[in-house]
Design an enzyme around this catalytic site. Structure first.
Site, PDB file in Angstrom:
ATOM      1  N   GLU A   1      -6.562   4.863   8.141  1.00 25.45           N
ATOM      2  CA  GLU A   1      -6.282   6.006   7.755  1.00 25.45           C
ATOM      3  C   GLU A   1      -7.569   6.801   7.009  1.00 25.45           C
ATOM      4  O   GLU A   1      -7.720   7.934   6.917  1.00 25.45           O
ATOM      5  CB  GLU A   1      -4.951   6.267   6.746  1.00 25.45           C
ATOM      6  CG  GLU A   1      -3.872   5.852   7.575  1.00 25.45           C
ATOM      7  CD  GLU A   1      -2.442   5.446   6.979  1.00 25.45           C
ATOM      8  OE1 GLU A   1      -2.825   5.523   5.595  1.00 25.45           O
ATOM      9  OE2 GLU A   1      -1.888   4.922   7.620  1.00 25.45           O
TER      10      GLU A   1
ATOM     11  N   SER B   1       3.954  -2.192  10.291  1.00 23.35           N
ATOM     12  CA  SER B   1       5.324  -2.379  10.361  1.00 23.35           C
ATOM     13  C   SER B   1       6.021  -3.782   9.927  1.00 23.35           C
ATOM     14  O   SER B   1       7.042  -4.177  10.453  1.00 23.35           O
ATOM     15  CB  SER B   1       5.769  -1.831  11.884  1.00 23.35           C
ATOM     16  OG  SER B   1       5.406  -0.655  12.065  1.00 23.35           O
TER      17      SER B   1
ATOM     18  N   LYS C   1       0.182   4.303  -0.130  1.00 24.21           N
ATOM     19  CA  LYS C   1      -0.551   5.350   0.436  1.00 24.21           C
ATOM     20  C   LYS C   1      -0.458   6.818  -0.365  1.00 24.21           C
ATOM     21  O   LYS C   1      -0.173   6.485  -1.970  1.00 24.21           O
ATOM     22  CB  LYS C   1       0.051   5.783   1.835  1.00 24.21           C
ATOM     23  CG  LYS C   1      -0.083   4.349   2.628  1.00 24.21           C
ATOM     24  CD  LYS C   1       0.170   4.414   4.092  1.00 24.21           C
ATOM     25  CE  LYS C   1      -0.171   3.131   4.933  1.00 24.21           C
ATOM     26  NZ  LYS C   1       0.003   3.175   6.164  1.00 24.21           N
TER      27      LYS C   1
ATOM     28  N   ASN D   1       0.890  -1.077  -0.104  1.00 25.02           N
ATOM     29  CA  ASN D   1      -0.230   0.073   0.108  1.00 25.02           C
ATOM     30  C   ASN D   1       0.921   1.325   0.036  1.00 25.02           C
ATOM     31  O   ASN D   1       1.603   1.638   1.074  1.00 25.02           O
ATOM     32  CB  ASN D   1      -1.063  -0.217   1.289  1.00 25.02           C
ATOM     33  CG  ASN D   1      -1.760   1.273   1.464  1.00 25.02           C
ATOM     34  OD1 ASN D   1      -1.744   1.979   0.446  1.00 25.02           O
ATOM     35  ND2 ASN D   1      -2.246   1.338   2.487  1.00 25.02           N
TER      36      ASN D   1
ATOM     37  N   GLU E   1      -4.817  -4.764  10.844  1.00 22.57           N
ATOM     38  CA  GLU E   1      -3.851  -3.842  10.808  1.00 22.57           C
ATOM     39  C   GLU E   1      -4.070  -3.114  12.177  1.00 22.57           C
ATOM     40  O   GLU E   1      -4.833  -1.989  12.347  1.00 22.57           O
ATOM     41  CB  GLU E   1      -3.638  -2.802   9.993  1.00 22.57           C
ATOM     42  CG  GLU E   1      -3.586  -3.271   8.507  1.00 22.57           C
ATOM     43  CD  GLU E   1      -3.217  -2.485   7.312  1.00 22.57           C
ATOM     44  OE1 GLU E   1      -1.978  -2.708   6.974  1.00 22.57           O
ATOM     45  OE2 GLU E   1      -3.705  -1.450   7.395  1.00 22.57           O
TER      46      GLU E   1
ATOM     47  N   GLY F   1       3.321   2.230  10.866  1.00 23.47           N
ATOM     48  CA  GLY F   1       4.437   3.152  10.600  1.00 23.47           C
ATOM     49  C   GLY F   1       5.184   3.523  11.848  1.00 23.47           C
ATOM     50  O   GLY F   1       5.849   4.543  11.853  1.00 23.47           O
TER      51      GLY F   1
ATOM     52  N   HIS G   1      -9.373   1.239   5.273  1.00 27.47           N
ATOM     53  CA  HIS G   1      -8.018   1.481   5.792  1.00 27.47           C
ATOM     54  C   HIS G   1      -8.295   2.267   6.937  1.00 27.47           C
ATOM     55  O   HIS G   1      -8.876   3.132   6.939  1.00 27.47           O
ATOM     56  CB  HIS G   1      -7.077   1.987   4.906  1.00 27.47           C
ATOM     57  CG  HIS G   1      -5.571   1.933   5.388  1.00 27.47           C
ATOM     58  ND1 HIS G   1      -5.183   2.673   6.452  1.00 27.47           N
ATOM     59  CD2 HIS G   1      -4.557   0.930   5.302  1.00 27.47           C
ATOM     60  CE1 HIS G   1      -3.919   2.681   6.673  1.00 27.47           C
ATOM     61  NE2 HIS G   1      -3.593   1.314   5.959  1.00 27.47           N
TER      62      HIS G   1
HETATM   63  P1  13P Z   1       3.541   0.398   7.580  1.00 23.50           P
HETATM   64  O1  13P Z   1       3.951  -0.953   6.733  1.00 23.50           O
HETATM   65  O2  13P Z   1       4.277   1.611   6.997  1.00 23.50           O
HETATM   66  O3  13P Z   1       3.530   0.247   8.882  1.00 23.50           O
HETATM   67  O4  13P Z   1       1.844   0.550   7.069  1.00 23.50           O
HETATM   68  C1  13P Z   1       1.158  -0.456   7.166  1.00 23.50           C
HETATM   69  C2  13P Z   1      -0.295  -0.217   6.495  1.00 23.50           C
HETATM   70  O5  13P Z   1      -0.965   0.683   6.869  1.00 23.50           O
HETATM   71  C3  13P Z   1      -0.465  -0.695   5.404  1.00 23.50           C
HETATM   72  O6  13P Z   1      -1.775  -0.668   4.884  1.00 23.50           O
END
Ligand code: 13P
Length: 265
Positions: free
Chosen positions: A113, A226, A24, A22, A181, A187, A111
């Site tokens: 976010e 992560s 983003k 992803n 997640e 992150g 997601h």
């Molecule tokens: P990270 O791998 O950067 O922690 O992000 C995970 C994520 O949100 C994937 O959708």
């Protein structure tokens, strides 16, 4: 033997794993170099035992599709979100059909976010997942608890209610994918204990079987938060973890390949 069943190199899984990147809100046109690099790395990996998906920003999809469709390796493309309607007056939004049209086979929905930045509710996520299925895409439905909820011991309750609200109950197991997640792991470099991932994934499997009937068994459940090359082996070996949803470590072909190597000889 079920269609997806098999023994994958290094790790034994019932379902063929999927590793999804992803991106983003990252990447400009020159990022296509990473896709070309990734294709070369994939060619060098012997007997890759997983599907590989990249979900770049919508602006890059057609650019990446042109490269992917010419490549020798099966690299899949997906969107990061879709609208619940097929078309209409929704400025700035993208429909599932549009993603399909540009060459996507998957779309991430719900997601954390999107849930926090755009106030997306379980009902909205379910409607998006339905729209995706109707357009012929596989939605990757995201669930996961916040740090506050984890500390309060509410992880299983929160994830259960997100599943009940976000998964279209009439869908078949092979039509959707779930990504667990934990919000606090995204992150941050923090990952849950192996036992905690195992417990949540087992609970998700049970809950899906109750929502969807037998379809819950063959459905793929990804872990995200992560995931890096140095922890992927441990995380992917956990029961009921059928792959990964990767953020930061999917942006560079070298880092992403390090994760994919878990499923290769
Ligand atoms: P990270 O791998 O950067 O922690 O992000 C995970 C994520 O949100 C994937 O959708």
């Amino acid at each position: 033997m079920r269609q997806n069943e098999g023994v994958y190199v290094g790790i034994v899984k019932n379902n063929r794993p999927l590793v999804a990147g992803n991106w983003k809100m990252n990447g400009l046109k020159n990022a296509v170099q990473e896709i070309i690099k990734l294709q070369t790395s994939l060619q060098d990996l012997v007997s890759l035992g997983c599907d590989v998906l990249v979900c770049p920003p919508a602006t890059l999809l057609s650019h990446f599709e042109a490269v992917v469709s010419e490549g020798q390796v099966p690299l899949l493309l997906g969107g990061q979100d879709c609208h619940m309607a097929v078309s209409g007056a929704h400025t700035g939004d993208i429909s599932a059909q549009m993603l399909k049209d540009v060459g996507c086979e998957y779309v991430i929905v719900g997601h954390s976010e999107r849930r926090s930045d755009h106030n997306e509710t379980n009902e909205m996520v379910q409607a998006k997942a339905k729209a995706a299925i109707e357009a012929g895409l596989i939605p990757i439905i995201c669930v996961g608890e916040s740090e506050e909820e984890r500390v309060a011991g509410q992880t299983l309750t929160v994830v259960t209610s997100q599943l009940r609200g976000s998964v279209p109950p009439e869908s078949k197991g092979n039509e959707i994918i779930i990504a667990y997640e934990p919000v606090w792991a995204i992150g941050t470099g923090k990952v849950p204990e192996v036992k905690d991932v195992a417990d949540v994934h087992q609970m998700i499997r049970k809950e899906l079987a109750s929502i969807l009937g037998h379809g819950g068994q063959e459905l793929r459940i990804l872990y995200g938060g992560s995931v890096k090359a140095d922890n992927a082996g441990t995380l992917m070996a956990i029961d009921n973890v059928d792959g990964a949803l990767v953020g930061g470590a999917s942006l560079r072909a070298d880092d992403f390949t390090g994760i994919l190597k878990v499923y290769s000889s």
